[in-house]
Design an enzyme around this catalytic site. Sequence first.
Site, PDB file in Angstrom:
ATOM      1  N   ASP A  93       0.825  -1.215   0.000  1.00 10.00           N
ATOM      2  CA  ASP A  93       0.000   0.000   0.000  1.00 10.00           C
ATOM      3  C   ASP A  93       0.863   1.271   0.000  1.00 10.00           C
ATOM      4  OD1 ASP A  93      -2.422   1.339  -0.039  1.00 10.00           O
ATOM      5  OD2 ASP A  93      -2.592   1.410   2.150  1.00 10.00           O
ATOM      6  N   GLY A  94       0.301   2.322  -0.584  1.00 10.25           N
ATOM      7  CA  GLY A  94       0.957   3.633  -0.533  1.00 10.25           C
ATOM      8  C   GLY A  94       1.515   4.134  -1.857  1.00 10.25           C
ATOM      9  N   GLY A 108      -0.015   5.396  -4.518  1.00  5.10           N
ATOM     10  CA  GLY A 108      -0.632   6.642  -4.976  1.00  5.10           C
ATOM     11  C   GLY A 108      -0.130   7.837  -4.189  1.00  5.10           C
ATOM     12  N   ASN A 155     -11.067  -2.506  -5.198  1.00  5.20           N
ATOM     13  CA  ASN A 155     -10.306  -1.612  -6.080  1.00  5.20           C
ATOM     14  C   ASN A 155     -10.972  -1.405  -7.449  1.00  5.20           C
ATOM     15  OD1 ASN A 155      -7.069  -2.767  -4.825  1.00  5.20           O
ATOM     16  ND2 ASN A 155      -8.245  -0.960  -4.221  1.00  5.20           N
ATOM     17  N   TRP A 156     -11.950  -2.270  -7.787  1.00  9.08           N
ATOM     18  CA  TRP A 156     -12.707  -2.053  -9.036  1.00  9.08           C
ATOM     19  C   TRP A 156     -13.448  -0.730  -8.996  1.00  9.08           C
ATOM     20  CZ3 TRP A 156     -11.294  -4.729 -13.012  1.00  9.08           C
ATOM     21  CH2 TRP A 156     -10.914  -6.066 -12.897  1.00  9.08           C
ATOM     22  N   ARG A 197       2.257  -4.750   6.109  1.00  8.32           N
ATOM     23  CA  ARG A 197       1.537  -3.732   5.348  1.00  8.32           C
ATOM     24  C   ARG A 197       2.349  -2.451   5.341  1.00  8.32           C
ATOM     25  NH1 ARG A 197      -4.777  -2.260   4.716  1.00  8.32           N
ATOM     26  NH2 ARG A 197      -4.497  -0.545   3.264  1.00  8.32           N
ATOM     27  N   GLU A 244       1.086 -12.951  12.688  1.00 13.44           N
ATOM     28  CA  GLU A 244       1.717 -11.780  13.321  1.00 13.44           C
ATOM     29  C   GLU A 244       1.616 -10.597  12.361  1.00 13.44           C
ATOM     30  OE1 GLU A 244       2.884 -11.571  16.370  1.00 13.44           O
ATOM     31  OE2 GLU A 244       2.455 -13.687  16.767  1.00 13.44           O
TER      32      GLU A 244
HETATM   33  C1  IPE Z   1      -5.455  -2.681  -0.142  1.00 16.13           C
HETATM   34  O1  IPE Z   1      -5.115  -1.350  -0.340  1.00 16.13           O
HETATM   35  C2  IPE Z   1      -5.456  -3.413  -1.441  1.00 16.13           C
HETATM   36  C3  IPE Z   1      -4.149  -3.547  -2.110  1.00 16.13           C
HETATM   37  C4  IPE Z   1      -2.995  -3.181  -1.617  1.00 16.13           C
HETATM   38  C5  IPE Z   1      -4.169  -4.168  -3.394  1.00 16.13           C
HETATM   39  P1  IPE Z   1      -6.234  -0.210  -0.452  1.00 16.13           P
HETATM   40  O2  IPE Z   1      -5.502   1.062  -0.626  1.00 16.13           O
HETATM   41  O3  IPE Z   1      -7.216  -0.572  -1.494  1.00 16.13           O
HETATM   42  O4  IPE Z   1      -6.915  -0.314   0.974  1.00 16.13           O
HETATM   43  P2  IPE Z   1      -7.850   0.729   1.735  1.00 16.13           P
HETATM   44  O5  IPE Z   1      -8.955   1.113   0.808  1.00 16.13           O
HETATM   45  O6  IPE Z   1      -7.005   1.915   2.075  1.00 16.13           O
HETATM   46  O7  IPE Z   1      -8.300   0.006   2.952  1.00 16.13           O
HETATM   47  C1  IPE Z   2      -1.655   0.117  -3.372  1.00 14.79           C
HETATM   48  O1  IPE Z   2      -1.407   1.479  -3.417  1.00 14.79           O
HETATM   49  C2  IPE Z   2      -1.859  -0.492  -4.739  1.00 14.79           C
HETATM   50  C3  IPE Z   2      -3.261  -0.832  -5.026  1.00 14.79           C
HETATM   51  C4  IPE Z   2      -4.246  -0.763  -4.212  1.00 14.79           C
HETATM   52  C5  IPE Z   2      -3.535  -1.307  -6.375  1.00 14.79           C
HETATM   53  P1  IPE Z   2      -2.598   2.525  -3.435  1.00 14.79           P
HETATM   54  O2  IPE Z   2      -2.981   2.765  -4.852  1.00 14.79           O
HETATM   55  O3  IPE Z   2      -3.677   2.105  -2.558  1.00 14.79           O
HETATM   56  O4  IPE Z   2      -1.866   3.818  -2.865  1.00 14.79           O
HETATM   57  P2  IPE Z   2      -2.463   4.828  -1.795  1.00 14.79           P
HETATM   58  O5  IPE Z   2      -2.856   4.022  -0.598  1.00 14.79           O
HETATM   59  O6  IPE Z   2      -3.618   5.490  -2.445  1.00 14.79           O
HETATM   60  O7  IPE Z   2      -1.338   5.741  -1.516  1.00 14.79           O
HETATM   61 MG    MG Z   3      -4.085   2.405  -0.585  1.00 17.04          MG
END
Ligand code: IPE
Ligand code: IPE
Ligand code: MG
Length: 245
Positions: free
Chosen positions: A21-22, A24, A69-70, A189, A208
């Site tokens: 995650d992160g 974006g 994510n869709w 995470r 864990e």
């Molecule tokens: C979880 O991340 C899904 C993936 C890393 C593929 P999200 O960015 O979609 O999660 P939320 O919406 O912040 O919980």
């Molecule tokens: C995780 O990064 C990748 C996917 C969910 C596909 P994000 O796209 O969720 O990035 P942030 O959390 O918005 O920074």
């Molecule tokens: Mg995210």
Amino acid sequence: MNFKDKLSKDKLPKHIAIIMDGNGRWAKGLGKLRIFGHQSGVGAVREAMEGAVDVGVKYLTLYAFSSENWNRPKLEVKALMELLVNTLAKETKTFMANGIRLNTIGDLSALPKHCQKTLQDAIAETQHNSNCVLTLALSYGSRAELVDATKAIVRKIQEGLLQLEDLNEQTISEHLYTANIPDPDLLIRTGGEQRISNYLLYQMAYTELYFLDKMWPEFNREDLFQAIYQYQQRERRFGKTSEQL
Ligand code: IPE
Ligand code: IPE
Ligand code: MG
């Protein structure tokens, strides 16, 4: 600090699951488009894979795209699908060089046809590799997985292939998408959020949890080794007392 040399070989997690995650936020912080973050995240995927193989982790499961994510903007979804295809085509070499067998969990039928095809090809090409099973969670949601498992179990009961009295925790595990994979020992995470986001809910009963603030594109193998090191400092009691272990 060099964490790799501090790891005890006999206490390695067998299965590490990661919520990448992160991407974006990392890109936005640099004044770039979100998709640049996703593209940059591919390097971190390589780091995690090679690091896992390096220390002998047998199962690595990466959350690449959730069923939720869709609901992102169409353009971002499309770009993510393209990135998946291009990355798989390029990284098959890395899979072969590292003895990685590719696997997937999730509702793959929701993916564009050419993505499904690329995945099938990569899975077929790597099927005899045995160092590490790399599972990509794609169009994956844990609740949907539990619904599917429930349907499959009920069907078996209706057809007389399974007796209601014989239904147990093992039965449920065996009907999840992860049927052939042990439960994760460690969840990592990145990105600072401390939540599970519909990932492996049943499987993570005793996993864990390890959260770090670093954004996914900045994750490297040293972070992986540090997470494993922290994991090894913990006492997994599974409900027992310390003295009983
Ligand atoms: C979880 O991340 C899904 C993936 C890393 C593929 P999200 O960015 O979609 O999660 P939320 O919406 O912040 O919980
Ligand atoms: C995780 O990064 C990748 C996917 C969910 C596909 P994000 O796209 O969720 O990035 P942030 O959390 O918005 O920074
Ligand atoms: Mg995210």
